[in-house]
Scaffold this active site. Structure first.
Site, PDB file in Angstrom:
ATOM      1  N   HIS A 149     -43.295  19.249 121.133  1.00  0.00           N
ATOM      2  CA  HIS A 149     -42.714  19.198 122.482  1.00  0.00           C
ATOM      3  C   HIS A 149     -43.059  20.513 123.169  1.00  0.00           C
ATOM      4  O   HIS A 149     -42.506  21.557 122.826  1.00  0.00           O
ATOM      5  CB  HIS A 149     -41.191  19.038 122.415  1.00  0.00           C
ATOM      6  N   PHE A 150     -43.976  20.473 124.126  1.00  0.00           N
ATOM      7  CA  PHE A 150     -44.396  21.688 124.813  1.00  0.00           C
ATOM      8  C   PHE A 150     -43.752  21.837 126.199  1.00  0.00           C
ATOM      9  O   PHE A 150     -44.072  22.761 126.941  1.00  0.00           O
ATOM     10  CB  PHE A 150     -45.922  21.752 124.904  1.00  0.00           C
ATOM     11  N   ARG A 151     -42.871  20.899 126.562  1.00  0.00           N
ATOM     12  CA  ARG A 151     -41.895  21.063 127.659  1.00  0.00           C
ATOM     13  C   ARG A 151     -42.472  21.066 129.077  1.00  0.00           C
ATOM     14  O   ARG A 151     -41.696  21.189 130.032  1.00  0.00           O
ATOM     15  CB  ARG A 151     -41.085  22.345 127.462  1.00  0.00           C
ATOM     16  N   ASN A 163     -40.961  13.375 126.541  1.00  0.00           N
ATOM     17  CA  ASN A 163     -39.667  13.652 127.185  1.00  0.00           C
ATOM     18  C   ASN A 163     -39.710  14.944 127.988  1.00  0.00           C
ATOM     19  O   ASN A 163     -38.986  15.909 127.744  1.00  0.00           O
ATOM     20  CB  ASN A 163     -38.522  13.652 126.159  1.00  0.00           C
ATOM     21  N   ASP A 198     -42.482  18.736 114.711  1.00  0.00           N
ATOM     22  CA  ASP A 198     -41.429  18.476 115.693  1.00  0.00           C
ATOM     23  C   ASP A 198     -41.039  19.764 116.405  1.00  0.00           C
ATOM     24  O   ASP A 198     -39.864  20.029 116.655  1.00  0.00           O
ATOM     25  CB  ASP A 198     -40.217  17.811 115.047  1.00  0.00           C
ATOM     26  N   HIS A 200     -36.112  25.846 122.281  1.00  0.00           N
ATOM     27  CA  HIS A 200     -35.081  26.162 123.273  1.00  0.00           C
ATOM     28  C   HIS A 200     -34.915  27.672 123.283  1.00  0.00           C
ATOM     29  O   HIS A 200     -35.269  28.362 122.312  1.00  0.00           O
ATOM     30  CB  HIS A 200     -33.749  25.492 122.921  1.00  0.00           C
TER      31      HIS A 200
END
Length: 443
Positions: A64-66, A96, A304, A308
């Site tokens: 997840h690289f946002r 996401n 995964d 944050h």
């Protein structure tokens, strides 16, 4: 006539389909042109690899690289910087983001943002929803698409298809292998009261093994009805391993380094830093996932990577978000397990290179073989290092493995014949390109 190459990697121990042995590798135009004794060949550049192991480029098929939407946590450049510092040559990034990656336009935007900016090569999972179920067969074949990803249990973001009918509608239209976050949303809702304010060790009590197992059983049943291929992400329970052993005809599965390394005992020292979905569980489940690795039930590894900020993770549970960085530590953590005798180096290559190539049909990637792209993860199996926050390439700037000593370390990342990382330094600008897949190539 003397053979000539653009680049020769000389004297390393090559680990590939042929086993492990001292071999040279000759590269032309970004692809592997020869493997063997090249002492009489010439090249524009020769890289001495004596004492090192040359692995096929490691593929992390869950990150997840946002970007877009949450760039304050991570972006495509910083996430891929962490990847290549850790020896990873390609990543499959999750949908996401904001906006969600659920349309051709959103996918094309990500591909555009990533091309020649990311340090590693890439593909993007497209989120499967009730709204786009009829279109997933076309979406999964678009350039840069890794396939379809569905969340059956709520995690970080707004993608959720929790009911059998919604999942069936998606799987009826897929042709490639679809990936799933498998936790039963209905049970999660029922058990919200199991969360204890300020106590992250209650996280696996809330999101218990029954929630994972029940959803995986449902998912296999739906896939059989739809005659579809599925991939169960981040397996966290011993029972799921036992169940999936009986369903290898339809279901592949992934393990993560944190579910193989950490246990519920670590909440006492690491707290919310190891809060994940699905959770880190007790040692019995960790041992069960290792059984899946040793018996060949687990097909691939994925980190995964889900960063944050430390200020977000410092919020009292359950206000703290789930997820932690992992793409940079996947290789060193797993090399340490190799050196400890928990798996062979050849099995690690199967999980991180051959497995992704086999499952997802990557074209010309995932193997050290003539005609394939010259993607290599070069490691020093004898090197001891201490993982530290200060090494982090991720914007998050922290790792749950801070202070952990490991044996085995990535010293070089080579992508399409370009040295991208060498001895902890990024030595070339971002040249990332979309991964191509055999099932999505133009007819």
């Amino acid at each position: 006539m003397t053979a000539t190459f653009d680049l020769i990697f000389k004297g390393g121990t090559v680990v590939n389909h042929d086993g492990s042995g001292l071999r040279d590798i000759g590269v032309r135009a970004g692809r592997i042109a020869a493997i063997g004794d090249l002492r009489h060949a010439s090249a524009g550049e020769t890289i001495e690899c004596r004492g090192l192991h040359i692995l096929p480029g490691v593929v992390d098929s869950q990150v997840h690289f946002r970007e877009p939407g949450f760039e304050y946590k991570e972006d495509l450049e910083t996430g891929s910087r962490a990847a290549v510092l850790g020896g990873v040559t390609a990543v499959f990034e999750m949908p996401n983001t904001n906006p969600l990656t659920t349309s051709a336009e959103a996918l094309a935007d990500k591909v555009s943002r990533a091309t020649n900016r990311m340090h590693c090569d890439f593909a993007f999972w497209v989120g499967g929803t009730r709204e786009n179920a009829k279109d997933v067969g076309e979406l999964e074949r678009l350039p840069g698409a890794a396939g379809i990803k569905v969340f059956m249990g709520s995690s970080t973001g707004d993608l959720l298809v929790e009911d059998d009918e919604g999942v069936l509608a998606i799987l009826k239209n897929t042709r490639r292998r679809a990936a799933f976050h498998s936790e039963d949303e209905f049970r999660l809702r029922e058990r919200l009261g199991e969360r204890v304010e300020g106590d992250p060790s209650s996280h696996p009590v809330w999101r218990d093994e029954i929630a994972a197992m029940r959803c995986t059983e449902r998912l296999v049943r739906i896939a059989l009805a739809a005659r579809a291929r599925i991939h169960v992400l981040h397996i966290s329970t011993a029972e799921e391993i036992d169940f999936l052993e009986m369903h290898k005809d339809v279901a592949s599965c992934e393990a993560t380094p944190h579910h193989l390394t950490l246990s519920s005992e670590d909440y006492a020292t690491l707290g919310t830093l190891i809060q994940m979905n699905p959770p880190v569980r007790d040692a019995r489940h960790r041992d069960g996932v290792w059984r899946g690795v040793s018996q060949g039930i687990v097909d691939v590894l994925g980190s995964d990577h889900a960063p944050h900020t430390l200020s977000e993770k410092a919020k009292p549970y359950p206000a703290s978000p789930s997820g932690m960085p992992g793409v940079q530590t996947l290789v060193p953590i797993m090399l340490d397990h190799v050196n400890a005798g928990r798996l062979t180096l050849e099995r690690l290559v199967d999980l991180t290179s051959h497995g992704p190539q086999r499952l997802f049909g990557m074209a010309r990637k995932g193997r050290i073989a003539a005609g394939y792209e010259a993607d290599f993860t070069i490691v020093d199996m004898k090197r001891r290092e201490t993982i530290a926050n200060a090494q982090a390439g991720s914007k998050a700037g922290w790792t749950p493995y801070n202070g952990r000593e490991v044996k085995g370390w990535p010293v070089g990342t080579v992508i399409r014949g370009n040295r991208v990382m060498w001895e902890g330094e990024i030595v070339s600008a971002g040249q990332g390109q979309p991964v191509e897949f055999s099932e999505a190539l133009p007819l």
